[in-house]
Design a protein around this motif. Structure first.
Motif, PDB file in Angstrom:
ATOM      1  N   MET A   1      -5.096   3.868  -2.145  1.00 31.80           N
ATOM      2  CA  MET A   1      -5.520   2.925  -1.107  1.00 31.80           C
ATOM      3  C   MET A   1      -5.921   3.643   0.184  1.00 31.80           C
ATOM      4  O   MET A   1      -6.134   3.008   1.211  1.00 31.80           O
ATOM      5  CB  MET A   1      -4.367   1.949  -0.817  1.00 31.80           C
ATOM      6  CG  MET A   1      -3.902   1.133  -2.003  1.00 31.80           C
ATOM      7  SD  MET A   1      -5.099  -0.123  -2.497  1.00 31.80           S
ATOM      8  CE  MET A   1      -4.890  -1.327  -1.182  1.00 31.80           C
TER       9      MET A   1
ATOM     10  N   THR B   1     -14.190   0.602  -2.801  1.00 29.20           N
ATOM     11  CA  THR B   1     -13.453   0.122  -1.637  1.00 29.20           C
ATOM     12  C   THR B   1     -14.211  -0.996  -0.936  1.00 29.20           C
ATOM     13  O   THR B   1     -13.638  -2.036  -0.592  1.00 29.20           O
ATOM     14  CB  THR B   1     -13.202   1.284  -0.657  1.00 29.20           C
ATOM     15  OG1 THR B   1     -12.477   2.306  -1.336  1.00 29.20           O
ATOM     16  CG2 THR B   1     -12.427   0.824   0.557  1.00 29.20           C
TER      17      THR B   1
ATOM     18  N   THR C   1       0.826  -1.211   0.000  1.00 29.96           N
ATOM     19  CA  THR C   1       0.000   0.000   0.000  1.00 29.96           C
ATOM     20  C   THR C   1       0.860   1.261   0.000  1.00 29.96           C
ATOM     21  O   THR C   1       0.541   2.236  -0.672  1.00 29.96           O
ATOM     22  CB  THR C   1      -0.922   0.007   1.229  1.00 29.96           C
ATOM     23  OG1 THR C   1      -0.128  -0.243   2.395  1.00 29.96           O
ATOM     24  CG2 THR C   1      -1.969  -1.078   1.122  1.00 29.96           C
TER      25      THR C   1
ATOM     26  N   TYR D   1      -8.989   2.619   2.705  1.00 28.46           N
ATOM     27  CA  TYR D   1      -9.007   1.415   3.540  1.00 28.46           C
ATOM     28  C   TYR D   1      -8.713   1.743   5.005  1.00 28.46           C
ATOM     29  O   TYR D   1      -9.153   1.014   5.902  1.00 28.46           O
ATOM     30  CB  TYR D   1      -8.009   0.386   2.999  1.00 28.46           C
ATOM     31  CG  TYR D   1      -8.452  -0.184   1.680  1.00 28.46           C
ATOM     32  CD1 TYR D   1      -9.486  -1.125   1.618  1.00 28.46           C
ATOM     33  CD2 TYR D   1      -7.885   0.244   0.486  1.00 28.46           C
ATOM     34  CE1 TYR D   1      -9.919  -1.625   0.401  1.00 28.46           C
ATOM     35  CE2 TYR D   1      -8.312  -0.253  -0.735  1.00 28.46           C
ATOM     36  CZ  TYR D   1      -9.339  -1.189  -0.767  1.00 28.46           C
ATOM     37  OH  TYR D   1      -9.779  -1.668  -1.982  1.00 28.46           O
ATOM     38  N   GLY D   2      -8.008   2.829   5.247  1.00 27.58           N
ATOM     39  CA  GLY D   2      -7.743   3.222   6.619  1.00 27.58           C
ATOM     40  C   GLY D   2      -8.975   3.713   7.350  1.00 27.58           C
ATOM     41  O   GLY D   2      -8.981   3.810   8.579  1.00 27.58           O
TER      42      GLY D   2
ATOM     43  N   ILE E   1      -4.591  -4.745   6.275  1.00 29.76           N
ATOM     44  CA  ILE E   1      -4.589  -3.278   6.246  1.00 29.76           C
ATOM     45  C   ILE E   1      -3.632  -2.727   7.293  1.00 29.76           C
ATOM     46  O   ILE E   1      -2.780  -1.872   7.000  1.00 29.76           O
ATOM     47  CB  ILE E   1      -6.004  -2.720   6.494  1.00 29.76           C
ATOM     48  CG1 ILE E   1      -6.940  -3.070   5.323  1.00 29.76           C
ATOM     49  CG2 ILE E   1      -5.958  -1.205   6.684  1.00 29.76           C
ATOM     50  CD1 ILE E   1      -8.384  -2.695   5.579  1.00 29.76           C
ATOM     51  N   ARG E   2      -3.745  -3.214   8.516  1.00 26.33           N
ATOM     52  CA  ARG E   2      -2.968  -2.644   9.612  1.00 26.33           C
ATOM     53  C   ARG E   2      -1.494  -3.039   9.559  1.00 26.33           C
ATOM     54  O   ARG E   2      -0.650  -2.339  10.120  1.00 26.33           O
ATOM     55  CB  ARG E   2      -3.606  -3.042  10.941  1.00 26.33           C
ATOM     56  CG  ARG E   2      -4.958  -2.367  11.135  1.00 26.33           C
ATOM     57  CD  ARG E   2      -5.504  -2.531  12.517  1.00 26.33           C
ATOM     58  NE  ARG E   2      -6.691  -1.698  12.714  1.00 26.33           N
ATOM     59  CZ  ARG E   2      -7.410  -1.668  13.830  1.00 26.33           C
ATOM     60  NH1 ARG E   2      -7.045  -2.435  14.869  1.00 26.33           N
ATOM     61  NH2 ARG E   2      -8.465  -0.886  13.933  1.00 26.33           N
TER      62      ARG E   2
ATOM     63  N   LEU F   1      -1.796  -5.336   2.555  1.00 28.71           N
ATOM     64  CA  LEU F   1      -2.945  -5.566   1.674  1.00 28.71           C
ATOM     65  C   LEU F   1      -2.509  -5.366   0.227  1.00 28.71           C
ATOM     66  O   LEU F   1      -1.936  -4.331  -0.126  1.00 28.71           O
ATOM     67  CB  LEU F   1      -4.085  -4.608   2.014  1.00 28.71           C
ATOM     68  CG  LEU F   1      -5.382  -4.799   1.230  1.00 28.71           C
ATOM     69  CD1 LEU F   1      -6.052  -6.112   1.601  1.00 28.71           C
ATOM     70  CD2 LEU F   1      -6.340  -3.635   1.490  1.00 28.71           C
TER      71      LEU F   1
END
Length: 708
Positions: free
Chosen positions: A163, A366, A4, A166-167, A145-146, A150
């Motif tokens: 991206m 998303t 990302t 996504y957060g 994600i974290r 991803l």
């Protein structure tokens, strides 16, 4: 470097188009929607010296704003804050006005046990197992994600996409305005590790991630007992005939309210002597997402009710004597088993699954990625149990360098949120329930699962873009019903740029109008209609590509208006364009449409954006097209029937053309006499569809000169 982060370094900032180009596009988009007299006035207004001078001043201010923004926050866009404000300043209920839904395809590996009662959890087995599988897949998605792993979004595997959204997908909540605040705000807790589970309007929570953002429940089976225990806790209360209905208040109904009303209630809760309710709200606000376990099933023939339940919830009023003294007990619909300010995973008793999401920080693309990945992973999980070497769409645990999850200081057993209520809160809940019930009763929904053909046939036979083609079908259907053209909106994704959101594709063009009118004009022939269709689709595709590159007109003009309204309304006059009737016309989207195609989805939809409008969500597959239409009782079923007839009618046109071509130049072994009818060659103009009277709702060809 994580996927990302690498992608963000490759992206450019969203461009601000040249002002002259934007104004020319605006005139091009508005012209097909006006008569000659109206358009002449609009052109005079837009091209006037006063308007051009004021617009140029604002345009230069916007360029300065974007330059400053780029310096302060490189990963931003000029439209970002204005777009957030468009959602957060909106004070009406988000139900039916903002939140969309996705319905996932059924899981073929899970049987419906809601009637048979077979399986370890009886009638709840299918629901529990489907939920556990999807939640397990969602937790893998969150971990990716974290951890920054991803897999990046791309177009055709080559062009990288932003991206940033996504957060904001998990741990986010739309918070009503506080005292003295003008708007809601989007709150995102990046440290959130728990989920909320709702069943029969009751709230439970437990942790699902450890401190390293590794899922605590690595398999669906580990989650199943938590879900089943929540269901049984409520079933036991019901079976025991619990009389204190104040212990089961449907607090989620407050999220269906007008934002100011909801803000007042939250302020009341905040200032209450007992802090229990406020602590509950903070637990919900900070949760990763909400799991809604519905105690109803939907079967074949109930597609419209399922759509309603996923979009806004159902309203089913039980006025039986048992509820006579329980004003909150009369509502038996699913609308009270929701928390609309957050991302929601909804699962019915018979395993139907959907996602309802708060729209402020995230767009459909998303959430579509989320839906696709979790559906695919949940299906693959079955294959992994029966065979080796099954591909995994997520990274294996060993590749992240994170050890097994730690359960230290975590709450892994469900805890119920207990609410303390008084006369004010009970009255407020009662009126929230009656208001949302009123709203739901004002809308209707219709679904179409067209399986005669899909994108493969559209591309090979019609030689057009599938999306552009389907947009023409909407125009045909509306014109057949009303004899005019209305403002139509379709979003184009601009995620090829940093923090890109969407741009507005305007589907009504001179080319589309000529094509649509040709279908109803007895002087037209099939050869001409085909040519006009392909021209209309080509123009739609051209506009779509332009918009995807950030070269549209709506977002630029909207940013100029917002900049004036927020910073310069006391310094410079409002440019005349924004007072012209055309500005209101182009922003009144009677047909609001969106394409979210993917094999993992069954349906997709949202509410109309104007009181007299239609909301049209559609999915184009290889061999089928699914459409969901909503409106405030504007002949929704008749309209969607005409969409189906439009698909069939255009196919008939091409079939007739092919038949004519074969008769004009038949294979050597076929008789050439078939090309003659009563001694005369058949012509295109002599061919008329047998189904046109159905397309016109019982009428025949009409004089297009008297229509819009």
């Amino acid at each position: 470097m994580p996927d990302t982060a690498l992608q963000s370094n490759l992206l450019k900032r969203l461009p601000i188009p040249d002002l002259k180009d934007t104004l020319n596009r605006y005139l091009d988009r508005i012209e097909p929607l006006q008569d000659e007299k109206q358009n002449k006035r609009t052109r005079k207004c837009v091209l006037s010296d006063e308007n051009l001078e004021l617009m140029q001043t604002l345009h230069e201010k916007l360029l300065q704003y974007d330059e400053s923004l780029a310096h302060e926050n490189p990963n931003s866009s000029y439209i970002e804050q204005f777009w957030y404000d468009a959602y957060l300043l909106y004070e009406a209920s988000v139900v039916l006005n903002s939140n969309p839904f996705f319905q996932l395809q059924d899981d073929p590996t899970i049987k419906d046990t809601s009637e048979t009662g077979t399986g370890p959890y009886g009638i709840f087995t299918g629901q529990v197992k489907r939920t556990a599988k999807l939640v397990t897949s969602i937790l893998k998605f969150i971990k990716e994600i974290r951890h920054g792993t991803l897999k990046a979004d791309t177009v055709r595997g080559k062009i990288p996409l932003s991206m940033d959204q996504y957060g904001k997908l998990f741990g986010s909540s739309r918070i009503p305005p506080g005292p003295g605040q003008e708007s809601c705000h989007l709150q995102t807790d990046t440290t959130s590790h728990h989920v909320i589970v709702m069943y029969k309007s009751q709230f439970y929570w437990f942790d699902v991630l450890d401190v390293n953002n590794v899922p605590i429940f690595s398999t669906p089976e580990e989650l199943e007992w938590n879900l089943y225990s929540i269901i049984m806790d409520n079933e036991k209360r019901s079976n025991d005939g619990e009389s204190d209905y104040t212990a089961n208040v449907p607090f989620g109904l407050f999220t269906t309210e007008n934002r100011r009303v909801w803000a007042n209630i939250r302020d009341y809760v905040f200032h209450s002597v007992d802090s229990s309710n406020w602590k509950n709200l903070k637990i919900i606000d900070s949760a990763l997402f909400v799991i809604c376990l519905d105690d109803v099933s939907f079967y074949k023939g109930q597609e419209n009710e399922l759509v309603k339940s996923l979009l806004c919830g159902t309203s089913q009023i039980d006025l039986g004597s048992a509820n006579a003294a329980r004003p909150l007990g009369v509502q038996q619909g699913t609308c009270s088993n929701r928390w609309y300010d957050k991302l929601q995973l909804i699962i019915t008793r018979n395993g139907k699954a959907g996602i309802n999401f708060e729209h402020t920080g995230i767009d459909g693309h998303t959430v579509l990625r989320l839906a696709t990945d979790i559906y695919t992973d949940s299906i693959l999980s079955f294959a992994r149990g029966v065979t080796e070497n099954v591909p995994d769409i997520f990274h294996a645990d060993g590749t992240t360098g994170i050890k097994k999850p730690s359960r230290a200081n975590l709450i892994t057993i469900p805890r119920k949120l207990e609410w303390k209520v008084d006369s004010f809160l009970l009255s407020s809940l009662h009126f929230a329930e009656t208001r949302v019930s009123d709203a739901i009763s004002q809308y209707e929904f219709a679904t179409l699962n067209f399986d005669k053909y899909g994108s493969s046939h559209i591309k090979s036979t019609f030689k057009t873009s599938p999306d552009a083609f389907v947009q023409q079908m909407f125009q045909i259907a509306y014109y057949a019903l009303y004899g005019k053209f209305e403002t139509t909106y379709e979003p184009a994704m601009t995620k090829m740029f940093l923090n890109g959101r969407t741009e507005a594709i305007r589907s009504v063009t001179h080319q589309s109008k000529k094509f649509v009118k040709s279908l109803f004009d007895r002087r037209s022939n099939d050869e001409g209609r085909i040519k006009l269709l392909q021209q209309a689709c080509a123009e739609h595709s051209r506009i779509t590509k332009e918009c995807s590159m950030g070269m549209g007109q709506d977002r630029h003009l909207y940013a100029l208006y917002c900049l004036w309204n927020e910073s310069y309304k006391d310094k410079i006059p409002l440019p005349p364009l924004f007072n012209d009737r055309s500005w209101n016309l182009i922003n009144t989207n009677v047909l609001s449409t969106s394409n979210c195609g993917n094999p993992s989805l069954a349906t997709f939809g949202f509410g109309p954006v104007t009181a007299n409008g239609f909301g049209i969500g559609y999915i184009i597959r290889d061999n089928s097209v699914s459409v969901v239409v909503s409106s405030r009782h504007r002949q929704t079923h008749r309209f969607i029937s005409l969409i189906e007839k439009s698909f069939l009618e255009v196919d008939h046109i091409f079939e007739r053309q092919e038949a004519m071509a074969n008769e004009a130049d038949p294979p050597e072994k076929e008789s050439r006499t078939s090309s003659m009818s009563k001694g005369k060659p058949r012509t295109y103009s002599s061919l008329k569809s047998d189904d046109l009277r159905f397309l016109l709702g019982g009428y025949d060809y009409f004089d297009v000169s008297v229509s819009g």
